[in-house]
Design an enzyme around this catalytic site. Sequence first.
Site, short mmCIF file in Angstrom:
data_model
loop_
_atom_site.label_atom_id
_atom_site.label_comp_id
_atom_site.label_asym_id
_atom_site.label_seq_id
_atom_site.Cartn_x
_atom_site.Cartn_y
_atom_site.Cartn_z
N ARG A 79 45.32 -14.50 -45.63
CA ARG A 79 44.65 -13.24 -46.27
C ARG A 79 45.59 -12.06 -45.87
O ARG A 79 45.60 -11.13 -46.83
CB ARG A 79 43.40 -13.25 -45.65
N ASP A 114 40.57 -4.99 -45.51
CA ASP A 114 42.19 -5.12 -46.43
C ASP A 114 42.80 -3.64 -45.84
O ASP A 114 43.75 -3.71 -46.20
CB ASP A 114 41.74 -5.47 -47.62
N HIS A 129 33.30 -4.10 -40.71
CA HIS A 129 33.76 -5.25 -40.55
C HIS A 129 35.08 -5.31 -39.65
O HIS A 129 35.63 -6.80 -39.69
CB HIS A 129 33.44 -6.42 -41.62
N SER A 200 27.88 -7.47 -53.14
CA SER A 200 26.81 -8.52 -53.56
C SER A 200 25.24 -8.07 -52.83
O SER A 200 24.35 -8.25 -53.28
CB SER A 200 27.00 -9.93 -53.37
P1 OAD Z 1 31.02 -10.48 -52.24
O1 OAD Z 1 32.12 -11.48 -52.54
O2 OAD Z 1 29.67 -11.21 -51.69
O3 OAD Z 1 30.55 -9.64 -53.52
C1 OAD Z 1 31.47 -9.18 -54.29
C2 OAD Z 1 30.84 -8.28 -55.31
O4 OAD Z 1 31.88 -7.68 -56.03
C3 OAD Z 1 29.94 -9.05 -56.27
O5 OAD Z 1 28.45 -8.48 -56.23
C4 OAD Z 1 30.77 -8.83 -57.50
O6 OAD Z 1 29.83 -8.79 -58.61
C5 OAD Z 1 31.02 -7.66 -57.40
N1 OAD Z 1 32.56 -7.20 -58.20
C6 OAD Z 1 33.35 -8.38 -58.62
N2 OAD Z 1 34.47 -7.60 -59.11
C7 OAD Z 1 34.23 -6.22 -59.18
C8 OAD Z 1 34.89 -4.91 -59.74
N3 OAD Z 1 36.11 -5.16 -60.07
N4 OAD Z 1 34.48 -3.76 -59.60
C9 OAD Z 1 33.39 -3.92 -58.82
N5 OAD Z 1 32.58 -4.91 -58.27
C10 OAD Z 1 32.92 -6.13 -58.52
O7 OAD Z 1 31.48 -9.45 -51.12
P2 OAD Z 1 30.80 -8.43 -50.34
O8 OAD Z 1 29.50 -7.84 -50.84
O9 OAD Z 1 31.74 -7.46 -49.99
O10 OAD Z 1 31.63 -10.04 -44.15
O11 OAD Z 1 30.57 -9.43 -48.89
C11 OAD Z 1 30.04 -8.71 -47.97
C12 OAD Z 1 30.51 -9.44 -46.72
O12 OAD Z 1 30.30 -10.75 -46.68
C13 OAD Z 1 31.82 -9.34 -46.41
O13 OAD Z 1 32.33 -8.15 -45.67
C14 OAD Z 1 32.12 -10.51 -45.43
C15 OAD Z 1 31.29 -11.55 -46.14
O14 OAD Z 1 30.28 -12.26 -45.27
C16 OAD Z 1 32.16 -10.39 -42.99
O15 OAD Z 1 33.06 -11.31 -43.08
C17 OAD Z 1 31.39 -10.06 -41.70
#
Ligand code: OAD
Length: 253
Positions: A79, A114, A129, A200
């Site tokens: 990654r 990132d 995180h 999400s």
């Molecule tokens: P997710 O992978 O759960 O969700 C990504 C979100 O981005 C989804 O709701 C998609 O619909 C949206 N998405 C996709 N493409 C997009 C774009 N071009 N523009 C805007 N939105 C877009 O990722 P996170 O919510 O970040 O934690 O996940 C939260 C945490 O879960 C992460 O930080 C990680 C994981 O567990 C840890 O590692 C502690």
Amino acid sequence: MKEQSPAAAHMTLATVRGWVRDAGRIALLSGAGMSAESGVPTFRDAQTGLWARFRPEELATEDAFRANPATVWDWYAMRRDMVAKVAPNAGHAAVAAFQQRHPNRLTVITQNVDGLHQRAGSPGVLALHGSLLEDKWLDAPRPCCLSQPPLEGRPPRCAVCGNLRRPAVVWFGEMLPVDVLAAAEAAARACDLMLVVGTSGVVYPAAGLARSAAATARMVVVNPDASDLDDAAHAVLRGTAAALLPQLLQEDT
Ligand code: OAD
């Protein structure tokens, strides 16, 4: 996933641009979708090739690292290499440009590890995180760990006691860095507008920052798909970070 309220669905980009213009303090909470258009797969879509048989939730824990340090180290190395090859997108750039035009008006709170907000030039990013680009000691470092560089390896280790280096990210089941979380909570309390971009909304306490901000400030979700935070939002903009953030934050707002 819940649907947004009918009122939130009718809010337009122009309305939210007005909210940006009027807001004294803005907080922006970002998730993996923020970096999707840079070519970083979202957390839950990241598993391809050799890694497809692992669930991220099974790799991103202390127990997994202690049981299989080389496997977990290699996953993070993959990654890290991937992130090194990509660049911030137009969404990151629009946020950083807004901050440079309006010092101290917008605070970035990110779940992403990132470093792309930072590379785009955002100051004072609150990385809930941690960082994929840094390592730290697995166990509390002893004098031997600190007295000489760790031996190379997968993962690198202390030559004397065998303590391992690990990625400086927050794993499932771990506390968020206390000072970063406190600063994020303060920014959420102080803001008039919170933009919630590309998450999400299922992982807490990050998602809780958006829910608590919605009680005292306007909260806007920017996401091409439904999220768990839509029900609490005052507006939901269906679109991507790189397309919508430049329009929301452009010069005349
Ligand atoms: P997710 O992978 O759960 O969700 C990504 C979100 O981005 C989804 O709701 C998609 O619909 C949206 N998405 C996709 N493409 C997009 C774009 N071009 N523009 C805007 N939105 C877009 O990722 P996170 O919510 O970040 O934690 O996940 C939260 C945490 O879960 C992460 O930080 C990680 C994981 O567990 C840890 O590692 C502690």
